[in-house]
Design a protein around this motif. Structure first.
Motif, PDB file in Angstrom:
ATOM      1  N   VAL A  40      -3.091  -9.575 -29.380  1.00  0.00           N
ATOM      2  CA  VAL A  40      -2.647  -8.183 -29.336  1.00  0.00           C
ATOM      3  C   VAL A  40      -3.073  -7.549 -28.018  1.00  0.00           C
ATOM      4  O   VAL A  40      -3.980  -8.033 -27.335  1.00  0.00           O
ATOM      5  N   ASP A  41      -2.405  -6.470 -27.667  1.00  0.00           N
ATOM      6  CA  ASP A  41      -2.745  -5.684 -26.490  1.00  0.00           C
ATOM      7  C   ASP A  41      -3.544  -4.476 -26.963  1.00  0.00           C
ATOM      8  O   ASP A  41      -2.993  -3.525 -27.516  1.00  0.00           O
ATOM      9  N   ARG A  42      -4.834  -4.516 -26.762  1.00  0.00           N
ATOM     10  CA  ARG A  42      -5.699  -3.441 -27.238  1.00  0.00           C
ATOM     11  C   ARG A  42      -5.523  -2.152 -26.454  1.00  0.00           C
ATOM     12  O   ARG A  42      -6.040  -1.102 -26.837  1.00  0.00           O
ATOM     13  N   GLY A  43      -4.786  -2.209 -25.349  1.00  0.00           N
ATOM     14  CA  GLY A  43      -4.531  -0.995 -24.578  1.00  0.00           C
ATOM     15  C   GLY A  43      -3.425  -0.134 -25.161  1.00  0.00           C
ATOM     16  O   GLY A  43      -3.254   1.019 -24.752  1.00  0.00           O
ATOM     17  N   ASP A  44      -2.661  -0.685 -26.098  1.00  0.00           N
ATOM     18  CA  ASP A  44      -1.590   0.093 -26.721  1.00  0.00           C
ATOM     19  C   ASP A  44      -2.167   1.047 -27.766  1.00  0.00           C
ATOM     20  O   ASP A  44      -3.166   0.748 -28.408  1.00  0.00           O
ATOM     21  N   ASP A  45      -1.530   2.186 -27.925  1.00  0.00           N
ATOM     22  CA  ASP A  45      -1.957   3.153 -28.933  1.00  0.00           C
ATOM     23  C   ASP A  45      -0.710   3.704 -29.632  1.00  0.00           C
ATOM     24  O   ASP A  45      -0.002   4.552 -29.081  1.00  0.00           O
ATOM     25  N   PRO A  46      -0.401   3.231 -30.823  1.00  0.00           N
ATOM     26  CA  PRO A  46      -1.156   2.246 -31.601  1.00  0.00           C
ATOM     27  C   PRO A  46      -0.884   0.821 -31.138  1.00  0.00           C
ATOM     28  O   PRO A  46       0.086   0.563 -30.434  1.00  0.00           O
ATOM     29  N   VAL A  47      -1.760  -0.087 -31.576  1.00  0.00           N
ATOM     30  CA  VAL A  47      -1.507  -1.502 -31.371  1.00  0.00           C
ATOM     31  C   VAL A  47      -0.404  -1.920 -32.340  1.00  0.00           C
ATOM     32  O   VAL A  47      -0.441  -1.580 -33.515  1.00  0.00           O
ATOM     33  N   ARG A  48       0.583  -2.644 -31.839  1.00  0.00           N
ATOM     34  CA  ARG A  48       1.690  -3.067 -32.699  1.00  0.00           C
ATOM     35  C   ARG A  48       1.821  -4.588 -32.685  1.00  0.00           C
ATOM     36  O   ARG A  48       1.673  -5.218 -31.640  1.00  0.00           O
ATOM     37  N   LEU A  49       2.096  -5.127 -33.848  1.00  0.00           N
ATOM     38  CA  LEU A  49       2.416  -6.544 -33.957  1.00  0.00           C
ATOM     39  C   LEU A  49       3.528  -6.706 -34.972  1.00  0.00           C
ATOM     40  O   LEU A  49       3.627  -5.934 -35.940  1.00  0.00           O
ATOM     41  N   SER A  50       4.383  -7.701 -34.745  1.00  0.00           N
ATOM     42  CA  SER A  50       5.584  -7.868 -35.562  1.00  0.00           C
ATOM     43  C   SER A  50       5.657  -9.276 -36.143  1.00  0.00           C
ATOM     44  O   SER A  50       5.354 -10.253 -35.456  1.00  0.00           O
ATOM     45  N   ARG A  51       6.059  -9.353 -37.381  1.00  0.00           N
ATOM     46  CA  ARG A  51       6.344 -10.602 -38.059  1.00  0.00           C
ATOM     47  C   ARG A  51       7.490 -10.320 -39.040  1.00  0.00           C
ATOM     48  O   ARG A  51       8.137  -9.286 -38.957  1.00  0.00           O
ATOM     49  N   ALA A  52       7.767 -11.231 -39.976  1.00  0.00           N
ATOM     50  CA  ALA A  52       8.894 -11.040 -40.891  1.00  0.00           C
ATOM     51  C   ALA A  52       8.643 -11.775 -42.189  1.00  0.00           C
ATOM     52  O   ALA A  52       7.813 -12.688 -42.262  1.00  0.00           O
TER      53      ALA A  52
END
Length: 340
Positions: free
Chosen positions: A129-141
């Motif tokens: 993950v990119d901890r610099g993002d606000d919010p942190v986003r991750l995608s799956r299905a």
């Protein structure tokens, strides 16, 4: 507004989009099925136990996690559900997180046989993950038949094989439960996928199974980078894509019209703003060789410059009409245009 400022998806691109053989991935469970190392099992075990406690009625912790699902017609009667988790970056202290996903059939959970139920879908992932993002986003299905589900997600920092057990136990473990109503896209009725908003890219080659897991918003040769906030500067474009399902055939061909109508939204209500020329999908406009029997899909989409949109809030009304069946459905997209 002069219509020339609306840039439609180029004719060649429309042909490619409308004609591609679409088979949504089954959201395979490669990560969970592969042989895990001992330290990976240890990290996952705590997540599995936490979800088990939630299933037994202990309320999941109210951690800062959100889940946004989308819906696409999958395979074998299922709906393919790519989703994005949004997580408060303050709760993540590692470059990699471990995620456990458990999809529970709500009808079965409420039945007399609830004690014997099993996950209708479950999987586990180790995700950078990119901890610099606000919010942190991750995608799956995941992939399930249409119905009502409770989706349990457990997330925790992954510290790797050299970590001390005490360090792992000290990391916060987030458990999140989200109700998700999954549409049945395999009925005879006119239906559509989610209207996707974001960047759209045509790939030169199909993804590998592992790449598909990591990039779940990829459908055949098309990869979508979803825009999550639907807020645009005037120099940007509103790019849209959607699949149209189950049109009645007229001499083996669909006969579908898609309209895009824009409305301004203010505190006083709505007012019609503008529209684009409707898109027509029929025997005269679809490419040679188009065949619903072969799995080809009607794919509608536009990319619309926003520089002549005054700053403000808008509702895009997408009206899909099956001319052969004399039926229609409407989808709405709310978005905001900023001055900069």
């Amino acid at each position: 507004m002069h219509e020339s400022y609306f840039r439609y998806v180029a004719a060649a691109a429309c042909v490619a989009l409308a004609a591609f053989l679409f088979a949504a991935p089954a959201a395979g469970q490669d990560e969970a099925a592969r042989e895990l190392e001992d330290w990976e099992r240890e990290e996952l075990q705590a997540l599995v136990e936490a979800v088990g406690e939630a299933l037994e009625g202990e309320a999941p912790t109210e951690d800062p996690v959100g889940l946004t699902p989308s819906f696409v017609k999958g395979t074998d009667g299922n709906t393919y559900v790519p989703f994005t988790l949004s997580i408060d970056p303050g709760r993540i202290g590692s470059e990699t997180v471990v995620v456990y996903l458990y999809v529970d059939d709500r009808a079965l959970a409420e039945s007399e046989d609830a004690d014997e139920r099993e996950a209708i879908f479950e999987d586990a992932y180790f995700v950078e993950v990119d901890r610099g993002d606000d919010p942190v986003r991750l995608s799956r299905a995941f992939s399930v038949p249409g119905g009502n589900y409770d989706v349990y997600v457990a997330v925790r920092d992954s510290l790797g094989e050299d970590a001390d057990d005490d360090d792992r136990d000290a990391r916060p473990l987030m458990v999140f439960k989200a109700p998700v109503a999954v549409p049945d896209l395999w009925t005879a009725d006119l239906q559509t996928s989610t209207v996707f908003v974001g960047g759209i890219e045509q790939l030169a080659a199909p993804l590998s199974p592992q790449e598909q897991i990591e990039q779940p918003y990829t459908f055949g040769p098309l990869r979508i980078t979803p825009k999550h906030d639907n807020s645009f500067g005037k120099q940007e474009e509103l790019s849209l894509l959607m699949m149209v399902y189950n049109p009645r055939l007229d001499n083996d061909m669909p006969n579908v019209t898609v309209e895009f109508n824009f409305h301004t939204v203010t505190a006083d209500g709505e007012e019609f703003f503008n529209k684009t020329t409707p898109q027509e999908f029929n025997a005269q406009t679809l490419p040679p060789g188009f065949s619903v029997a072969a799995g080809h899909q009607v794919v509608a989409g536009q990319s619309i410059p926003l520089r002549l949109f005054p700053a403000g809030d808008y509702r895009l009304e997408v009206v899909i009409t099956d001319n052969a069946a004399e039926s229609s459905v409407t989808r709405n997209v709310n978005f905001t245009v900023r001055e900069t």
